[in-house]
Design an enzyme around this catalytic site. Sequence first.
Site, PDB file in Angstrom:
ATOM      1  N   LYS A 168     159.544   9.934  78.807  1.00  0.00           N
ATOM      2  CA  LYS A 168     159.109   8.587  78.427  1.00  0.00           C
ATOM      3  C   LYS A 168     159.640   7.509  79.357  1.00  0.00           C
ATOM      4  O   LYS A 168     158.935   6.551  79.688  1.00  0.00           O
ATOM      5  CB  LYS A 168     159.524   8.281  76.992  1.00  0.00           C
ATOM      6  CG  LYS A 168     160.996   8.462  76.722  1.00  0.00           C
ATOM      7  CD  LYS A 168     161.311   8.364  75.253  1.00  0.00           C
ATOM      8  CE  LYS A 168     162.726   8.869  74.983  1.00  0.00           C
ATOM      9  NZ  LYS A 168     162.835  10.336  75.137  1.00  0.00           N
TER      10      LYS A 168
ATOM     11  N   LYS B 241     158.625   4.134  74.569  1.00  0.00           N
ATOM     12  CA  LYS B 241     157.420   4.704  73.962  1.00  0.00           C
ATOM     13  C   LYS B 241     156.389   3.622  73.664  1.00  0.00           C
ATOM     14  O   LYS B 241     155.184   3.822  73.863  1.00  0.00           O
ATOM     15  CB  LYS B 241     157.801   5.454  72.683  1.00  0.00           C
ATOM     16  CG  LYS B 241     158.646   6.690  72.932  1.00  0.00           C
ATOM     17  CD  LYS B 241     159.136   7.308  71.629  1.00  0.00           C
ATOM     18  CE  LYS B 241     159.961   8.557  71.881  1.00  0.00           C
ATOM     19  NZ  LYS B 241     160.509   9.133  70.631  1.00  0.00           N
TER      20      LYS B 241
ATOM     21  N   GLU C  38     151.402  13.276  76.977  1.00  0.00           N
ATOM     22  CA  GLU C  38     151.401  13.217  75.516  1.00  0.00           C
ATOM     23  C   GLU C  38     152.800  13.370  74.932  1.00  0.00           C
ATOM     24  O   GLU C  38     153.200  12.643  74.017  1.00  0.00           O
ATOM     25  CB  GLU C  38     150.492  14.305  74.942  1.00  0.00           C
ATOM     26  CG  GLU C  38     150.322  14.246  73.439  1.00  0.00           C
ATOM     27  CD  GLU C  38     149.493  13.048  72.995  1.00  0.00           C
ATOM     28  OE1 GLU C  38     150.086  12.113  72.416  1.00  0.00           O
ATOM     29  OE2 GLU C  38     148.275  13.045  73.240  1.00  0.00           O
TER      30      GLU C  38
ATOM     31  N   GLY D 235     171.504  17.810  64.403  1.00  0.00           N
ATOM     32  CA  GLY D 235     170.785  17.896  65.663  1.00  0.00           C
ATOM     33  C   GLY D 235     169.694  16.862  65.832  1.00  0.00           C
ATOM     34  O   GLY D 235     168.900  16.937  66.788  1.00  0.00           O
TER      35      GLY D 235
ATOM     36  N   VAL E 299     155.709  10.496  74.110  1.00  0.00           N
ATOM     37  CA  VAL E 299     155.700   9.454  73.075  1.00  0.00           C
ATOM     38  C   VAL E 299     156.131   9.998  71.716  1.00  0.00           C
ATOM     39  O   VAL E 299     157.233   9.723  71.259  1.00  0.00           O
ATOM     40  CB  VAL E 299     154.322   8.770  72.983  1.00  0.00           C
ATOM     41  CG1 VAL E 299     154.315   7.702  71.892  1.00  0.00           C
ATOM     42  CG2 VAL E 299     153.974   8.127  74.317  1.00  0.00           C
TER      43      VAL E 299
ATOM     44  N   GLY F  43     162.242  17.131  68.611  1.00  0.00           N
ATOM     45  CA  GLY F  43     162.552  18.548  68.510  1.00  0.00           C
ATOM     46  C   GLY F  43     161.979  19.330  69.670  1.00  0.00           C
ATOM     47  O   GLY F  43     160.926  18.982  70.209  1.00  0.00           O
TER      48      GLY F  43
ATOM     49  N   THR G 181     166.206  22.897  76.263  1.00  0.00           N
ATOM     50  CA  THR G 181     165.584  23.233  74.982  1.00  0.00           C
ATOM     51  C   THR G 181     164.064  23.144  75.056  1.00  0.00           C
ATOM     52  O   THR G 181     163.350  24.053  74.613  1.00  0.00           O
ATOM     53  CB  THR G 181     166.100  22.291  73.885  1.00  0.00           C
ATOM     54  OG1 THR G 181     167.526  22.413  73.794  1.00  0.00           O
ATOM     55  CG2 THR G 181     165.483  22.637  72.547  1.00  0.00           C
ATOM     56  N   VAL G 182     163.548  22.056  75.640  1.00  0.00           N
ATOM     57  CA  VAL G 182     162.094  21.886  75.710  1.00  0.00           C
ATOM     58  C   VAL G 182     161.477  22.863  76.698  1.00  0.00           C
ATOM     59  O   VAL G 182     160.465  23.516  76.408  1.00  0.00           O
ATOM     60  CB  VAL G 182     161.733  20.436  76.088  1.00  0.00           C
ATOM     61  CG1 VAL G 182     160.225  20.297  76.268  1.00  0.00           C
ATOM     62  CG2 VAL G 182     162.226  19.464  75.026  1.00  0.00           C
TER      63      VAL G 182
ATOM     64  N   ASP H 130     164.853   3.995  73.381  1.00  0.00           N
ATOM     65  CA  ASP H 130     163.884   5.088  73.316  1.00  0.00           C
ATOM     66  C   ASP H 130     162.556   4.595  72.756  1.00  0.00           C
ATOM     67  O   ASP H 130     161.484   4.849  73.323  1.00  0.00           O
ATOM     68  CB  ASP H 130     164.455   6.214  72.442  1.00  0.00           C
ATOM     69  CG  ASP H 130     163.471   7.342  72.212  1.00  0.00           C
ATOM     70  OD1 ASP H 130     163.442   8.279  73.014  1.00  0.00           O
ATOM     71  OD2 ASP H 130     162.721   7.281  71.205  1.00  0.00           O
TER      72      ASP H 130
END
Length: 435
Positions: A107, A206, A131, A188, A134, A303, A15-16, A202
């Site tokens: 991360k 971060k 960037e 989602g 995080v 997202g 997705t990313v 998670d």
Amino acid sequence: MPSVDVPVALLGYGTVGASVHRLLEEQGDEIERATGHRLRVVRALVRDADKERRFAPATGVLTTDPADVLGDSSLAIVAEVMGGVEPAGPYVLELLASGRSVVTANKQLVARRGAELFAAAASSGAQLRFEASVCAAIPVIKVLRESLVSTNVHKIVGIVNGTTNFVLSAMDEGRTYAQALAEAQELGYAEADPTDDVGGGDAAAKLAILSTVAFGSRVPLEWVAVEGIEGVTQEHVRAARALDMRVKLLARATLADGRVDARVGPAFVDVRHPLAAVEGPFNAVMLQGDAIREITLEGPGAGGIETASAVVADLVSIVGTTGTGFLQDDPVWHELERLPPGDLASPWYLRLEVEDRAGVLERLAHELASEGVSVARLVQQPVDGHATLHVVTHEAPAGRVDRALAAIRALPESRGDAIAIPVVSQRGVENLGWA
């Protein structure tokens, strides 16, 4: 001046990765006008090249052979968006060691192996940017490393996980934990296996990254005390509301007397505090420092497209700043010690269940006072011969509160488990009031 063509590779095309490719295609003209560079995705390492994808790359871009990326010296910039520590870690180290700059959204990799990665980048002169690792679209790393480089930041308080904030926001509207989590998965905002999010892992990774950058000292992931939201119930939510507060999963790091305290866990946040109003899958980070007093950065923290926007911004920064300065360097410049876990002071919310009879309150007050824990507010709810006590304390070290609760649990009048949740307020517990 003619444009410079910059071939880019992606490690991962989920997705990313697909969103990064799409943004580079759609915003290519704007990027070229701003930087004089045309960024083109020419390789993407995937597990399955035949898988159907929403944003399909041109023929020949996808490859299942790591050597097509790692062994191609023409690929000067690589974006790692595959996640996980293995095999992403060895791939990124090899790229940096060979002098190729890397942007990562990973991360866990940065939190666990940041020292190795920066050493490799420093040795070869490559850049490492992270960037997106995080808070996705919120540029908190850039702000810390550039705008606040001389500010002496000494405190970080943030909501850095969108999944848990969505779940707790839904619970505040009346859903149970199970209902809220199921809704987050359906929309989602939560993975099929949400353990890393709801368990606090998670957010801890971060926070380790943010603390390292903000304090200029390596803050290992192992230093972060972690508690998730699995134990949060509607009873906690109702108690917070009765105190004019909201339950939030907070990541907090404090620099005190040259030592670092870092922790992730549920907190009762005063409704007048800026973080109490952060709802749904949004993130927010508050930074406190000598020169700035306090600033808050807020926005979407998760997202595909949001994370991709941060990756693209880092790619653009690399082509715009190659060889120019401190952003290539490890943010660590000194060594700080860890503050013993029980030493940091905070106001606390205590929930105590006891027998409802004469003398019990005096016993409880004695156990709290013996540890130096002072009561600011108390509400008693009698039910069928028992009483639930909702207590807000003045600031007290966590270790003292833990010892007082252990003594209270051992009392014959105690019923149920005594719990403590930190309170975050900017107006002092005396002024919190009761709803």
